[in-house]
Design a protein around this motif. Structure first.
Motif, PDB file in Angstrom:
ATOM      1  N   SER A 192      16.559   5.550 -11.409  1.00 19.20           N
ATOM      2  CA  SER A 192      17.370   4.647 -12.225  1.00 19.20           C
ATOM      3  C   SER A 192      16.506   3.771 -13.120  1.00 19.20           C
ATOM      4  O   SER A 192      16.936   3.390 -14.218  1.00 19.20           O
ATOM      5  CB  SER A 192      18.260   3.782 -11.338  1.00 19.20           C
ATOM      6  N   GLN A 214      28.233   5.605  -0.994  1.00 18.76           N
ATOM      7  CA  GLN A 214      27.614   4.281  -0.974  1.00 18.76           C
ATOM      8  C   GLN A 214      26.461   4.206  -1.972  1.00 18.76           C
ATOM      9  O   GLN A 214      26.262   3.166  -2.621  1.00 18.76           O
ATOM     10  CB  GLN A 214      27.098   3.957   0.438  1.00 18.76           C
ATOM     11  N   LEU A 224      26.308   1.860  -9.425  1.00 22.50           N
ATOM     12  CA  LEU A 224      27.265   1.420 -10.442  1.00 22.50           C
ATOM     13  C   LEU A 224      27.511  -0.086 -10.396  1.00 22.50           C
ATOM     14  O   LEU A 224      27.814  -0.685 -11.425  1.00 22.50           O
ATOM     15  CB  LEU A 224      28.595   2.165 -10.262  1.00 22.50           C
ATOM     16  N   GLU A 225      27.404  -0.677  -9.220  1.00 23.13           N
ATOM     17  CA  GLU A 225      27.609  -2.121  -9.075  1.00 23.13           C
ATOM     18  C   GLU A 225      26.391  -2.719  -8.373  1.00 23.13           C
ATOM     19  O   GLU A 225      26.462  -3.135  -7.219  1.00 23.13           O
ATOM     20  CB  GLU A 225      28.890  -2.418  -8.298  1.00 23.13           C
ATOM     21  N   PRO A 226      25.278  -2.771  -9.070  1.00 19.62           N
ATOM     22  CA  PRO A 226      24.038  -3.223  -8.419  1.00 19.62           C
ATOM     23  C   PRO A 226      24.033  -4.729  -8.176  1.00 19.62           C
ATOM     24  O   PRO A 226      24.567  -5.510  -8.971  1.00 19.62           O
ATOM     25  CB  PRO A 226      22.953  -2.818  -9.419  1.00 19.62           C
ATOM     26  N   GLU A 227      23.441  -5.102  -7.064  1.00 19.58           N
ATOM     27  CA  GLU A 227      23.185  -6.508  -6.806  1.00 19.58           C
ATOM     28  C   GLU A 227      21.821  -6.876  -7.374  1.00 19.58           C
ATOM     29  O   GLU A 227      20.947  -6.032  -7.535  1.00 19.58           O
ATOM     30  CB  GLU A 227      23.223  -6.798  -5.307  1.00 19.58           C
ATOM     31  N   SER A 228      21.661  -8.148  -7.684  1.00 21.09           N
ATOM     32  CA  SER A 228      20.398  -8.596  -8.272  1.00 21.09           C
ATOM     33  C   SER A 228      19.269  -8.429  -7.256  1.00 21.09           C
ATOM     34  O   SER A 228      19.458  -8.618  -6.043  1.00 21.09           O
ATOM     35  CB  SER A 228      20.497 -10.060  -8.687  1.00 21.09           C
ATOM     36  N   HIS A 288      28.075   3.870  -5.418  1.00 24.58           N
ATOM     37  CA  HIS A 288      28.606   2.514  -5.586  1.00 24.58           C
ATOM     38  C   HIS A 288      27.469   1.516  -5.817  1.00 24.58           C
ATOM     39  O   HIS A 288      27.594   0.598  -6.652  1.00 24.58           O
ATOM     40  CB  HIS A 288      29.415   2.125  -4.349  1.00 24.58           C
ATOM     41  N   ARG A 289      26.374   1.685  -5.097  1.00 25.34           N
ATOM     42  CA  ARG A 289      25.234   0.777  -5.264  1.00 25.34           C
ATOM     43  C   ARG A 289      24.651   0.878  -6.663  1.00 25.34           C
ATOM     44  O   ARG A 289      24.223  -0.136  -7.241  1.00 25.34           O
ATOM     45  CB  ARG A 289      24.181   1.121  -4.207  1.00 25.34           C
ATOM     46  N   ARG A 324      19.072  -3.890  -1.437  1.00 23.76           N
ATOM     47  CA  ARG A 324      18.557  -4.362  -2.719  1.00 23.76           C
ATOM     48  C   ARG A 324      17.077  -4.060  -2.881  1.00 23.76           C
ATOM     49  O   ARG A 324      16.598  -3.860  -4.003  1.00 23.76           O
ATOM     50  CB  ARG A 324      18.809  -5.867  -2.853  1.00 23.76           C
ATOM     51  N   ARG A 375      20.929   3.466 -14.302  1.00 26.49           N
ATOM     52  CA  ARG A 375      21.738   3.580 -13.090  1.00 26.49           C
ATOM     53  C   ARG A 375      22.958   4.471 -13.312  1.00 26.49           C
ATOM     54  O   ARG A 375      23.336   5.239 -12.420  1.00 26.49           O
ATOM     55  CB  ARG A 375      22.172   2.183 -12.625  1.00 26.49           C
ATOM     56  N   LEU A 376      23.593   4.361 -14.465  1.00 21.74           N
ATOM     57  CA  LEU A 376      24.774   5.179 -14.721  1.00 21.74           C
ATOM     58  C   LEU A 376      24.421   6.661 -14.735  1.00 21.74           C
ATOM     59  O   LEU A 376      25.137   7.489 -14.147  1.00 21.74           O
ATOM     60  CB  LEU A 376      25.416   4.767 -16.046  1.00 21.74           C
TER      61      LEU A 376
END
Length: 311
Positions: A233, A267, A273-277, A270-271, A30, A238-239
């Motif tokens: 990004s 990885q 496309l599905e980011p964590e806060s 994936h990071r 993150r 990010r996309l």
């Protein structure tokens, strides 16, 4: 005369515990920039422990070194370190650590020399594939387009850095995706990630028996890519950055079931496309400050006898 031993034990503890703690944390992906800083502080603390232990051991073994190191110190401070009670192990320890320092410098020099020769070779190949037009001078173009069937883009560091991109990448990427790739490579150049790779590679190749240095090298390769992804990004989304990664790497087989080089790309996608806060600013600041204190610990251990005497 226990301070050099304490420093060596402290360096060993940091070298063993530091990488394990970082491997168990989930915030490194993150906050890759903070993670890069923490890793550098941990490695710096270990190297500092060795350097300080070498200095004190040499001071205990040889009067000439002691006179130079403790020249401005009062006699009571010198007595507090009990340098005269050291046995023959002090000279051996100092010599071994000094040889380790020389070997580290030699490995770093070799790494830098290899990188320079590699850049020179790639620039020569680049001039063959993309010759200069009349009136052009080498290194004046920051962007070089090469004919190529595989989409690819890379940054060539040096005194005149250049971004190289193939025509296949130009055909496959949209304008926004291309800008994202440019921002990614510029993020590497602005942060001087090549020096992190040189230092980590030199330590890992020079001391293959030390697991921490191998982990340091591997994490530098992974984290600098994540940090550059974040640079791109933030500017282009990010996309867009994830799609650019897919377009540039889908022909390399990195998304298949079998492990191949650049297997970290899925990885990274994936990071994105599905980011964590992200961590809160207060926590990022706290981690940065805590990491900066790690190299201070060897200094405190070194000066404890002097501070007690003067206090």
């Amino acid at each position: 005369m226990m301070v050099p031993v304490a420093l060596l034990l402290l360096g060993l503890v940091i070298a063993v515990v530091g990488p394990r703690l970082l491997a168990r944390t989930r915030w490194t992906e993150r906050e890759p920039i903070v993670a890069l800083w923490v890793w550098q502080c941990v490695v710096a603390a270990v190297l500092l422990c060795c350097a300080l232990s070498m200095t004190l051991s040499a001071s205990a073994a040889w009067q000439a070194v002691r006179g130079n190191v403790f020249a401005p110190a009062p006699a009571t401070v010198v007595e507090a370190y009990a340098l005269g009670t050291a046995g023959g192990w002090a000279a051996t320890t100092a010599v071994v650590l000094a040889l380790g320092g020389v070997w580290t410098a030699a490995m770093l020099s070799r790494e830098v020399l290899r990188a320079r020769l590699g850049r020179r070779r790639r620039r020569t190949e680049l001039l063959v594939r993309a010759p200069l037009l009349p009136g052009e001078e080498p290194g004046t173009d920051r962007l070089v387009v090469l004919e190529g069937e595989r989409p690819d883009a890379w940054w060539l560091p040096g005194t005149a850095p250049q971004l190289v991109i193939t025509t296949a990448a130009l055909r496959r990427l949209t304008k926004r995706q291309l800008d994202s790739v440019l921002a990614h490579e510029q993020g590497h150049a602005q942060a001087r990630h090549d020096w992190l790779l040189h230092c980590s590679g030199a330590l890992a190749s020079g001391f293959p028996q030390v697991p921490m240095f191998a982990a340091f090298r591997d994490e530098m390769h992974r984290l600098i890519e994540l940090a550059a992804d974040d640079v791109a990004s933030r500017r282009f989304g990010r996309l867009t950055t994830a799609l650019a990664l897919v377009e540039l790497n889908e022909d390399r087989g990195v998304f298949g079931p079998c492990p191949v080089p650049h297997a970290h790309v899925p990885q990274r996608v994936h990071r994105l496309l599905e980011p964590e806060s992200r961590l809160t600013p207060a926590r990022r600041l706290g981690l940065t400050a805590a990491a900066a204190l790690v190299p201070v610990v060897p200094l405190l251990v070194t000066f404890v006898p002097a501070l007690r005497t003067l206090g």
